[in-house]
Design an enzyme around this catalytic site. Sequence first.
Site, PDB file in Angstrom:
ATOM      1  N   HIS B 262       0.742  -1.135   0.016  1.00 46.93           N
ATOM      2  CA  HIS B 262      -0.034   0.094  -0.133  1.00 46.93           C
ATOM      3  C   HIS B 262       0.955   1.418  -0.139  1.00 46.93           C
ATOM      4  O   HIS B 262       0.626   2.117  -0.870  1.00 46.93           O
ATOM      5  CB  HIS B 262      -0.797   0.027   1.283  1.00 46.93           C
ATOM      6  CG  HIS B 262      -1.867   1.171   1.516  1.00 46.93           C
ATOM      7  ND1 HIS B 262      -3.145   1.087   1.030  1.00 46.93           N
ATOM      8  CD2 HIS B 262      -1.406   2.328   1.874  1.00 46.93           C
ATOM      9  CE1 HIS B 262      -3.622   2.450   1.290  1.00 46.93           C
ATOM     10  NE2 HIS B 262      -2.631   2.948   1.560  1.00 46.93           N
ATOM     11  N   GLU B 263       1.830   1.153   1.032  1.00 48.02           N
ATOM     12  CA  GLU B 263       2.583   2.510   0.974  1.00 48.02           C
ATOM     13  C   GLU B 263       3.546   2.521  -0.140  1.00 48.02           C
ATOM     14  O   GLU B 263       4.120   3.578  -0.793  1.00 48.02           O
ATOM     15  CB  GLU B 263       3.499   2.284   2.260  1.00 48.02           C
ATOM     16  CG  GLU B 263       2.745   2.580   3.670  1.00 48.02           C
ATOM     17  CD  GLU B 263       1.698   3.675   3.748  1.00 48.02           C
ATOM     18  OE1 GLU B 263       1.683   4.686   3.019  1.00 48.02           O
ATOM     19  OE2 GLU B 263       0.565   3.402   4.508  1.00 48.02           O
ATOM     20  N   HIS B 266       1.870   4.644  -2.731  1.00 46.72           N
ATOM     21  CA  HIS B 266       1.870   5.859  -2.756  1.00 46.72           C
ATOM     22  C   HIS B 266       3.184   6.443  -3.017  1.00 46.72           C
ATOM     23  O   HIS B 266       3.479   7.543  -3.869  1.00 46.72           O
ATOM     24  CB  HIS B 266       1.930   6.331  -1.217  1.00 46.72           C
ATOM     25  CG  HIS B 266       0.608   6.289  -0.690  1.00 46.72           C
ATOM     26  ND1 HIS B 266      -0.427   7.066  -1.114  1.00 46.72           N
ATOM     27  CD2 HIS B 266      -0.029   5.648   0.455  1.00 46.72           C
ATOM     28  CE1 HIS B 266      -1.628   6.942  -0.479  1.00 46.72           C
ATOM     29  NE2 HIS B 266      -1.357   5.998   0.481  1.00 46.72           N
ATOM     30  N   GLU B 292      -4.436   8.009  -2.892  1.00 44.55           N
ATOM     31  CA  GLU B 292      -4.969   6.595  -2.539  1.00 44.55           C
ATOM     32  C   GLU B 292      -5.356   5.659  -3.400  1.00 44.55           C
ATOM     33  O   GLU B 292      -5.247   4.414  -3.225  1.00 44.55           O
ATOM     34  CB  GLU B 292      -6.266   7.056  -1.841  1.00 44.55           C
ATOM     35  CG  GLU B 292      -6.547   5.970  -0.502  1.00 44.55           C
ATOM     36  CD  GLU B 292      -5.523   5.990   0.568  1.00 44.55           C
ATOM     37  OE1 GLU B 292      -5.342   4.905   1.100  1.00 44.55           O
ATOM     38  OE2 GLU B 292      -4.797   6.862   0.743  1.00 44.55           O
TER      39      GLU B 292
END
Lengths: 497, 497
Positions: B262-263, B266, B292
């Site tokens: 997830h990170e 980003h 997001e």
Amino acid sequence: MNRTTEQKFMDLLKEQSAYGEAIGLMAWDMRTKAPRKGIEGRSEVLGVLSQKVHEIQTSPEMREYIDELKGNVDDSVLERALEEAEETYDKTAKIPTDEYRAYVTLQSKAESMWAEAKENNDFESFRPYLEQLVEYNRKFAEYWGYKNHRYDALLHNYEPGVTVEVLDEVFPKVRKALTDLLNQTQEAPIQPDPSVLEGHFPKEKQAQFSEAILARMGYDFEAGRLDETVHPFAIGLNTNDVRVTTKYDEKDFRTAVFGTIHEGGHALYEQNINSKLAFTPLADGTSMGIHESQSLFWENFIARSKGFWKSHYELFKTYAPDSFQSLPLEKFYRAVNEVKPSLIRIEADELTYCLHIMVRYELEKALIGGEIEVKDLPELWNQKMKDYLGVVPENDAEGLLQDIHWSGGDFGYFPSYALGYMYAAQLDAKMRESIDVDKWVEAGDFKEIKNWLTQNVHQYGKMKKPLEIMNDVTGEGLNPDYLVHYLTEKYKKIYGF
Amino acid sequence: MNRTTEQKFMDLLKEQSAYGEAIGLMAWDMRTKAPRKGIEGRSEVLGVLSQKVHEIQTSPEMREYIDELKGNVDDSVLERALEEAEETYDKTAKIPTDEYRAYVTLQSKAESMWAEAKENNDFESFRPYLEQLVEYNRKFAEYWGYKNHRYDALLHNYEPGVTVEVLDEVFPKVRKALTDLLNQTQEAPIQPDPSVLEGHFPKEKQAQFSEAILARMGYDFEAGRLDETVHPFAIGLNTNDVRVTTKYDEKDFRTAVFGTIHEGGHALYEQNINSKLAFTPLADGTSMGIHESQSLFWENFIARSKGFWKSHYELFKTYAPDSFQSLPLEKFYRAVNEVKPSLIRIEADELTYCLHIMVRYELEKALIGGEIEVKDLPELWNQKMKDYLGVVPENDAEGLLQDIHWSGGDFGYFPSYALGYMYAAQLDAKMRESIDVDKWVEAGDFKEIKNWLTQNVHQYGKMKKPLEIMNDVTGEGLNPDYLVHYLTEKYKKIYGF
């Protein structure tokens, strides 16, 4: 509510130290964590923040507050902060802005040219930059002023109170003693055998041992941390965040053990500065020499002593290769204290280290004084190395290109290392009058020692000048006899002469 | 040489981003490395630097450059940078200075009160702070202005172009679909068995797997790094230094694996912003929602797909306990995709996550609109949780105190998470028109996918507004049908209905 001038002054200092902390963190990060590609952009950021510090230091507000408050305050911290701020203001204001800018640009260019020149063993490519750096420093010294020798103006930046006059009296005396001592060690029939120290030392185990030692020294891990880097350093971001870095050589444990303890000594100093100095320029070591006295005290007077290894050899062995199980403490101790003239300053032993410094001191003093020029350096360097240490570099990379200092324009810095040795010996002798140092070291308990240093040195930060500290603690100014005595006694025993 | 106004403007933006980078590094450090005791002093430093950014953003020079240049430049980057700077200037200038200061103080106080209230499950102690935060945000929204709903003014800060009107049309439709789908999963006769995922996962092995996956995603470790933290985040210091953090739970590998990915999503966004936007406010994600969309795309659309585990299950097993050797891929895949209504947003599965967001959206919209008050929150929260998810918190700590957002005054932020899901589904559908996504994912080769995202989304930074990106790439604005379709197809297969 109107803030008083005192409050405004302290707020300005706080703002200045905020930038200082940001710059410190960026520097720490660049040398320990930052990814390679981010460095370029980071340099731009450092430039902006450094410029900001410079602006504050020389701002009209700063001048105004100093003028208004000077002589009108009854708080000693405020008074010293004013002195410090004024000294910085004057020093900076004396350099014309365009010269300062050009110098900053030159510094950063020269540093990268030096790195390249060292890599390629090519002094000639670095020479024009070094010439300009010398020229600027000669000019700055004139702007700042001095009584006797132009080099004094630069010395003052690192060791206020110490002058060419002092060094020219002390250094030759020490050199004579060290050279005699060096000869005696080299002629001794039984030499230490450093080959017993060889082996493979996994990084993780070295890190564990390093951490254990730092903790025993009284280094507060809740107000600091230990990381790996290429060129170890300690850095205080604020008095509650003072970080140590070290380097692990898997073939030689000495790099990390003595390096960590050395940087730990610097860090203990800054961790124990009185918190009421926080957010002022006084929350720092008082001079490079006193700072170095703290690192060298721990590295040499403590960690290279027999007592230290009496209390730590067993622990060390749990992290060391099997070969150490059967190595007697005595042999180990002699090996880590081997004396051998060598070419590289940062690899020098306790005895020859100061000789390396004297070579540099004499050259930079003459350079700044205008008695010699940059082009004369290679030959003079090699000659002095031969005279003082009996070794001659095969090339400039292992000669006058070895240190970074000159490439950053840091002339006047080198003597601090030798001064640090002398201060350390002087403090050590004094400490022994009230504390049974040997007993505590053999017990592996450093609380009393650390407290003595905090009490007498650390807590004051920049509240006292270096020689003020020496006088207050030892009752005398710089006295090299303690170092000579310490080294003589130590090596007599080790080499048996 | 006189600098042109353009140069002066760009220099001012550069200075602003220098402070931004320093603040970013300090924040990263505080959450990953900084020693406990240093945090307090650090907060002071952050205050000074943030104040500096604020000063630049609202400086007379900034106003002057904007006024002089606006409409008179033919460079598109400069033009967008002017728009961005002007928007920030106006937004900030509209808030009276003393209110802004008081609000900043309130924010930091409220955050620590929230942490305490959550710890003690004591909403009442936090209520007065939340009331003030709501009051300020109502006032700010009035200062900033809006067309239809006061909440629009806040939404604009996170997702320009998206309004209450849009959300009130889209969210109920999605909610209906998700609720139906949720019911179908819960009634399915064969449920996934998450107990098969249990085991002990040593931190080091998790870290190795995390690094391997990040590298495969195309994350550039020479322009970033991976560290451990308590609340994971990604942070871009500059486009060549974008750092990822993660958390290792030795009892549950999902925390780190899906969290890191997830990170990483980003981070890929910020690492691939066009370098010509560097040192401007445009070198950032264009909105929270688009940001997001990138993290959720990688976390869910890629890493929770069967194809991903087809290509990574063997690698995973080399880091996992022995029990996984005999666990069939199909069971593993179903287990990591289990759907279960729960109380905590950040632990929610892909299907129920948006329902958590809708609870928050409806409450904060009504709060800012003045239709409800803070005191009404606990009851309304529980009622909505029951209505949308069929679960009711036993206390406020696992209810409305669970998220940090409101305690920082971040109203209008929550919808970004749901928007991110919808954008991700929309981008995923579009990507499949030109790339055989399944083939590449099953091959464990993400180059094409990452390049598509860079080409269509990443490179632009803030050069395009969020809905501009969606329109340019997909030919339409926000369309929730893609998300509903994606989830329906996915869970039909997993739950067999």
